[in-house]
Structure formats: C-alpha cells, structure tokens
Scaffold this active site. Sequence first.
Site, PDB file in Angstrom:
ATOM      1  N   ARG A  45      -5.292  12.318  -3.957  1.00 46.60           N
ATOM      2  CA  ARG A  45      -5.207  11.093  -4.349  1.00 46.60           C
ATOM      3  C   ARG A  45      -4.764  10.716  -5.604  1.00 46.60           C
ATOM      4  NH1 ARG A  45      -5.032  11.824   0.108  1.00 46.60           N
ATOM      5  NH2 ARG A  45      -5.910  11.030   2.061  1.00 46.60           N
TER       6      ARG A  45
ATOM      7  N   LYS B  89       1.326  -3.444   6.627  1.00 46.86           N
ATOM      8  CA  LYS B  89       1.775  -3.567   5.338  1.00 46.86           C
ATOM      9  C   LYS B  89       3.225  -3.681   4.950  1.00 46.86           C
ATOM     10  CE  LYS B  89      -1.913  -4.375   2.844  1.00 46.86           C
ATOM     11  NZ  LYS B  89      -1.916  -5.760   2.082  1.00 46.86           N
TER      12      LYS B  89
ATOM     13  N   VAL C  68     -13.315   5.526  -1.005  1.00 48.07           N
ATOM     14  CA  VAL C  68     -14.255   6.980  -1.092  1.00 48.07           C
ATOM     15  C   VAL C  68     -15.115   6.865  -2.191  1.00 48.07           C
ATOM     16  CG1 VAL C  68     -12.524   8.513  -1.856  1.00 48.07           C
ATOM     17  CG2 VAL C  68     -14.234   9.202  -0.597  1.00 48.07           C
TER      18      VAL C  68
ATOM     19  N   ASP D 198      -5.081  10.283   8.538  1.00 44.09           N
ATOM     20  CA  ASP D 198      -5.157  10.371   7.065  1.00 44.09           C
ATOM     21  C   ASP D 198      -4.136  11.107   6.450  1.00 44.09           C
ATOM     22  OD1 ASP D 198      -7.629   9.150   6.970  1.00 44.09           O
ATOM     23  OD2 ASP D 198      -9.036  10.708   6.371  1.00 44.09           O
TER      24      ASP D 198
ATOM     25  N   SER E  41       0.729  -1.145   0.067  1.00 42.31           N
ATOM     26  CA  SER E  41       0.072   0.164  -0.058  1.00 42.31           C
ATOM     27  C   SER E  41       0.832   1.274   0.050  1.00 42.31           C
ATOM     28  CB  SER E  41      -0.987  -0.176   1.377  1.00 42.31           C
ATOM     29  OG  SER E  41      -1.312   1.367   1.316  1.00 42.31           O
ATOM     30  N   SER E  42       0.460   2.322  -0.566  1.00 38.19           N
ATOM     31  CA  SER E  42       1.064   3.641  -0.541  1.00 38.19           C
ATOM     32  C   SER E  42       1.071   4.060   0.826  1.00 38.19           C
ATOM     33  CB  SER E  42       0.292   4.600  -1.331  1.00 38.19           C
ATOM     34  OG  SER E  42      -1.129   4.797  -1.210  1.00 38.19           O
TER      35      SER E  42
ATOM     36  N   TYR F 103      -2.387  -0.203  10.351  1.00 38.07           N
ATOM     37  CA  TYR F 103      -2.494  -0.797   8.990  1.00 38.07           C
ATOM     38  C   TYR F 103      -1.435  -0.752   8.060  1.00 38.07           C
ATOM     39  CZ  TYR F 103      -3.961  -1.517   3.959  1.00 38.07           C
ATOM     40  OH  TYR F 103      -4.214  -1.780   2.503  1.00 38.07           O
TER      41      TYR F 103
ATOM     42  N   ASN G  45      -4.599   4.100  -4.111  1.00 34.49           N
ATOM     43  CA  ASN G  45      -5.938   4.151  -3.964  1.00 34.49           C
ATOM     44  C   ASN G  45      -6.756   3.515  -5.147  1.00 34.49           C
ATOM     45  OD1 ASN G  45      -4.545   6.785  -2.798  1.00 34.49           O
ATOM     46  ND2 ASN G  45      -6.755   6.556  -1.857  1.00 34.49           N
TER      47      ASN G  45
ATOM     48  N   ARG H 254      -9.994  13.034   9.649  1.00 34.87           N
ATOM     49  CA  ARG H 254      -9.756  11.963  10.550  1.00 34.87           C
ATOM     50  C   ARG H 254      -8.333  11.951  10.937  1.00 34.87           C
ATOM     51  NH1 ARG H 254     -12.951   7.546   7.098  1.00 34.87           N
ATOM     52  NH2 ARG H 254     -11.662   8.421   5.297  1.00 34.87           N
TER      53      ARG H 254
END
Length: 224
Positions: free
Chosen positions: A123, A59, A99, A185, A31-32, A55, A84, A182
Amino acid sequence: MRSLEVNVNGTQNVLVAARDAGVRRVVFASSSSVYGNTPTLPKHEGMPTAPMSPYAVHKLTGELLCSVFTSIYGLETVALRYFNVFGPRQDPKSEYAAVIPRFLTALLNHEQPIVFGDGEQTRDFTFVANVVQANLKAATAPDAVGQAMNIGCGERISLNEVLQIAGELLETSPDIDYRDPRPGDVRDSLADISKAQRLLGYDPQIKFAEGLSQTLDALRVGIV
C-alpha cells in the site's frame, strides 16, 4: 445500502446545498479504491477505473457527480483520491479502522496482529498531515477545478514491512496471525502523484516511518 445512502446521496446533498448557498468550491474525499486491482503501477489518473466493491463504486459515483455539478452549475469541485491514510485519532476499534492502528494496538497489548493473506500486499500509506496539506491546497488551487487526482506519497510498503518497522519501534518481534485473504481486497497500490504536484503544488513531507512513529506515540498516550 447504507454506504450508498451516505456516499452517493450524501454527496449529492452536499453538492446541491453548496450550489444553492453560493459556495465557491467543494473538495471531495475520494479513494484509490476506484482503480481496483489493476496490476499497473503506479496508478495514474489516466487509467480506466475498475472498482471492486460497493464502496469503491460509490466513491467513483461521487467523483462523477462533482464533475457534473462543475460543468452544469459552475460549482468548483476537486476530487482527491486518498491512498491509505493513517495517523493519530484513528479509532482502532472501528469496523472501518485502517490496518495500522489495529496493528499498533495489537502490539501494544501484546496480542497477535491479524493479517489477511500473506502480508506481501503493498500500500501507499499516507500520513494524515500530508492529506491535510493537499486539502488546503485543493481549496484554492486555480488549475484544480473539475479535476480528480491522487493523494499519496509515491512509495509502497508491504504489510509485513509495516509490522517489522512497528516491531523495531517497540523493540519486539511481532507474532503474526495470518488468515485467508478477503474478497475485494486490492493486492498492490502505489500512487502517481505528479498531477497533484503539478496542479496543487502538493509535496508530502512526512515519510512513512516518521508517520508511524507519531501514530504510535499518540496511541501510547491514549489519543484516538
């Protein structure tokens, strides 16, 4: 705890099973998020990693496990850092839904799409067909063994722009419900895909607007 169990212990289980079964290669979905909230753009594989969530830590740990299994056991591994991913068959009701399906479902149901923050966060949205291409190439590319690389489109778009394009496709003007940001993020994300282009021959074909249109068509006919 569940994330650690699945993403770390689960990855190790796969690697051990692959080693014991004589599997030639494992392609790991990373994941990025491993880059964290660094202001440097685009994000490239030579940058220090700075995960901001459990998370993301898990990863990154999976990537390290892959590297160790390659060096110790000779199991071929390739880690792909997805940026994403979106497309048909993402469940908008899932707790982990991206999203975009949530935005599109809200607009189709004449509801307010929810944006956390000011909507100017960006993103590198990557249509699923581009990721499939990368996966297939990573399964056989001879120079990719033991490497981690970005899989994105090399373009970034804000959440507000996503909703603007979606509104144009649906011929509506979104009434956005902005809420507090959040914690954890990432503000901006953009992939440097030159390594994947060089080692895999990766060439993303589906641009964002086309991918968004295909995703919208799938949601309209109930494909989730």
